[in-house]
Design a protein around this motif. Structure first.
Motif, PDB file in Angstrom:
ATOM      1  N   ASN A  19      -1.909  -8.291   9.804  1.00  8.10           N
ATOM      2  CA  ASN A  19      -1.495  -7.077   9.100  1.00  8.10           C
ATOM      3  C   ASN A  19      -0.173  -7.281   8.366  1.00  8.10           C
ATOM      4  O   ASN A  19       0.820  -6.628   8.654  1.00  8.10           O
ATOM      5  CB  ASN A  19      -1.385  -5.925  10.096  1.00  8.10           C
ATOM      6  N   ASP A  23      -1.868  -1.602   3.257  1.00  7.21           N
ATOM      7  CA  ASP A  23      -3.246  -1.202   2.959  1.00  7.21           C
ATOM      8  C   ASP A  23      -3.410  -0.803   1.499  1.00  7.21           C
ATOM      9  O   ASP A  23      -4.442  -1.071   0.883  1.00  7.21           O
ATOM     10  CB  ASP A  23      -3.662  -0.028   3.856  1.00  7.21           C
ATOM     11  N   LYS A  26      -3.830  -4.008  -0.415  1.00  7.05           N
ATOM     12  CA  LYS A  26      -5.078  -4.686  -0.060  1.00  7.05           C
ATOM     13  C   LYS A  26      -6.284  -4.059  -0.755  1.00  7.05           C
ATOM     14  O   LYS A  26      -7.219  -4.748  -1.158  1.00  7.05           O
ATOM     15  CB  LYS A  26      -5.290  -4.621   1.452  1.00  7.05           C
ATOM     16  N   ASP A  27      -6.249  -2.746  -0.879  1.00 10.15           N
ATOM     17  CA  ASP A  27      -7.402  -2.013  -1.406  1.00 10.15           C
ATOM     18  C   ASP A  27      -7.426  -1.900  -2.926  1.00 10.15           C
ATOM     19  O   ASP A  27      -8.362  -1.326  -3.490  1.00 10.15           O
ATOM     20  CB  ASP A  27      -7.441  -0.601  -0.802  1.00 10.15           C
TER      21      ASP A  27
END
Length: 388
Positions: A19, A23, A26-27
Motif C-alpha cells: 500500500n 488509491d 492507482k485508480d
C-alpha cells in the motif's frame, strides 16, 4: 537497508499489493491528448491538426524578445509572476486587477491547483461530457467524485443551463466544470446563460470553474470581469492556444482576491519559467497578431465547414471556436484507422475515442491557414473520397 532489499526481491512482481500508492492515483486511467507531433514527426513533415492553436503560431515580436532574453535563464523566475499578472490585468481591462490573477505552467496546472485547493475527499463535481479530460483527472486525484452530465448526439452536444441547474445537489455539489467554447465540441454558452448559472450556483455555495481557453477564437464575451461580483467564479484562460505558446506552457486564472490567495498557498514555487513569463508579457501587447489570427479563423471556419461536409461519411458539427468535431460513423472504419491512414499523407488529426462521452467514431480537426486546410482536404479526399 539489507532487510529492505531482501523484502523487495521477495516481493518483486507483486509490489502492487504493497500500500505505497494512494488509491486516487492507482485508480486513474491514462489520459490521451492531441498534439502528439513528437511521436510521429521523425524525418518527415507532419501537419498537426490535432492541436488547437493559433494558425499563425507565435508572433514575431514574441520570438524577438525570446532571443534577446536567453541570458535570463541563469536566474530563478519570479515566483509570483507579478509582471505577467500586471500584463494580464491590462489585457482584460478593469475591474480586473493583478491581485485577481494567478499564473500557471499552462492552464492544465491551474485545473489541478484548483481542485487541490478547493475540492475535498468525497465532494461531488459536476462535469458535462464530452469535454476536456483533465477536469475529471484533477477531481479524482484529490479524492473528489466527478458526476457526469452526458450530452446528447442528437443535439450536437449542445447544453442548456437549466439542465445543469437541475443536476445540482445543494450541500453535495462542490463545483461545476464548464468549458466555453467547449473542447472538443466547439459549442458555446452565451454570457447571459452563464451569468444565470453563476448566480444560481452562488445561492447554493457552489463554485463555477469556467474554462475560457478558446474564448478569443469565438464571438462570445468573457466572464472574467465579473469575478469581483461573484466570489464563486473562477475563470481559466490560456496563453498557449491564442498566443501560440504551446511549448512554453503558460496560462492564467482570474478570480476573487480571496480565491486567488488560497491558490497561491497551494501553488508550487517557481512554477512558470522565466522565458514563458517574458513571452507572455510581450504576447499580451501584440493585439495585431490576435486580430490577424481571428480573421483567418473566421474565414477558414466557413471554408472548412462547407468543404468538410463534402467528404464521404462525414457529419461535421457546427463550430464556434477554432476546431471541428466530426462524426464518421458512416465512413466504414473508425477514428484510429482514419488517423493512421491520414498520417501516411502527413496529416495528424485528433482521435477522440479516449474522450468520455464520445466513441471511436469521432475525430477533431483544428482550423489552420488556407493552404494547410487545403492539404487536409486533399488527404481526406484521397483516403475517404467525396459524396457522389
Amino acid at each position: 537497508m539489507r532487510r529492505f532489499e531482501w523484502r523487495f526481491l521477495k516481493l518483486k512482481g507483486k509490489l502492487v499489493t504493497i500500500n505505497w500508492v494512494r488509491d486516487e492515483i492507482k485508480d486513474l486511467n491514462k489520459v490521451e491528448h492531441g498534439g502528439e507531433i513528437w511521436r510521429y514527426r521523425g524525418n518527415r513533415e507532419i501537419l498537426d491538426f490535432s492541436s488547437n492553436v493559433n494558425p499563425l503560431g507565435v508572433s514575431s515580436k514574441v520570438l524577438k524578445v525570446l532571443r534577446k532574453s536567453l541570458h535570463l535563464i541563469k536566474f530563478l523566475p519570479d515566483n509570483n509572476s507579478f509582471s505577467v499578472r500586471e500584463a494580464a490585468a491590462r489585457y482584460l481591462g478593469k475591474p480586473v486587477k493583478p491581485s485577481n490573477i494567478i499564473v500557471g505552467n499552462g492552464s492544465t496546472e491551474l485545473i489541478h491547483l484548483f481542485t487541490q485547493t478547493f475540492v475535498k475527499r468525497g465532494e461531488e463535481c459536476l462535469i458535462p461530457v464530452p469535454t476536456f479530460s483533465e477536469y475529471e483527472v484533477a477531481v479524482k486525484k484529490t479524492g473528489g467524485k466527478p458526476c457526469f452530465l452526458k450530452l446528447k448526439t442528437s443535439t450536437n452536444f449542445t447544453l442548456k443551463i437549466d439542465e445543469i441547474l437541475r443536476c445540482l445537489k445543494p450541500k453535495k455539489t462542490k463545483a461545476i466544470f464548464l468549458c466555453n467554447p467547449n473542447n472538443p465540441t466547439s459549442q458555446t454558452f452565451s454570457r447571459e446563460e452563464l451569468v444565470k448559472l453563476v448566480d444560481e450556483a452562488l445561492n447554493t455555495n457552489i463554485i463555477v470553474f469556467l474554462d475560457e481557453s478558446y474564448i478569443e477564437f469565438s464571438d462570445e464575451n468573457s466572464l472574467a470581469n465579473l469575478v469581483n461580483k461573484y466570489p464563486n467564479l473562477f475563470v481559466l484562460r490560456s496563453l498557449t492556444k491564442i498566443f501560440g505558446l504551446m511549448g512554453l506552457r503558460i496560462g492564467y486564472g482570474v478570480a476573487s482576491e480571496k480565491l486567488v490567495k488560497f491558490m497561491f498557498k497551494a501553488k508550487i514555487a517557481w512554477n512558470v519559467n522565466v522565458l514563458a513569463q517574458v513571452a507572455a508579457i510581450t504576447a499580451f501587447k501584440d493585439r495585431d497578431h490576435l486580430k490577424k489570427a481571428k480573421n483567418i479563423v473566421d474565414k477558414e471556419r466557413k471554408f472548412l465547414f462547407k468543404e468538410l461536409g463534402k467528404i464521404r461519411g462525414f457529419h461535421v458539427l457546427p463550430a464556434k471556436a477554432n476546431f471541428f468535431l466530426i462524426k464518421i460513423k458512416n465512413l466504414g472504419f473508425d477514428s484510429s484507422s482514419l488517423k493512421n491512414r491520414l498520417l501516411k499523407h502527413g496529416i495528424l488529426v485528433r482521435d477522440c475515442s479516449s474522450i468520455r462521452g464520445l466513441n471511436n467514431y469521432y475525430i477533431r480537426v483544428s482550423i489552420k491557414k488556407h493552404w494547410e486546410n487545403k492539404r487536409l482536404l486533399e488527404a481526406l479526399t484521397s483516403v475517404v473520397g467525396i459524396h457522389s
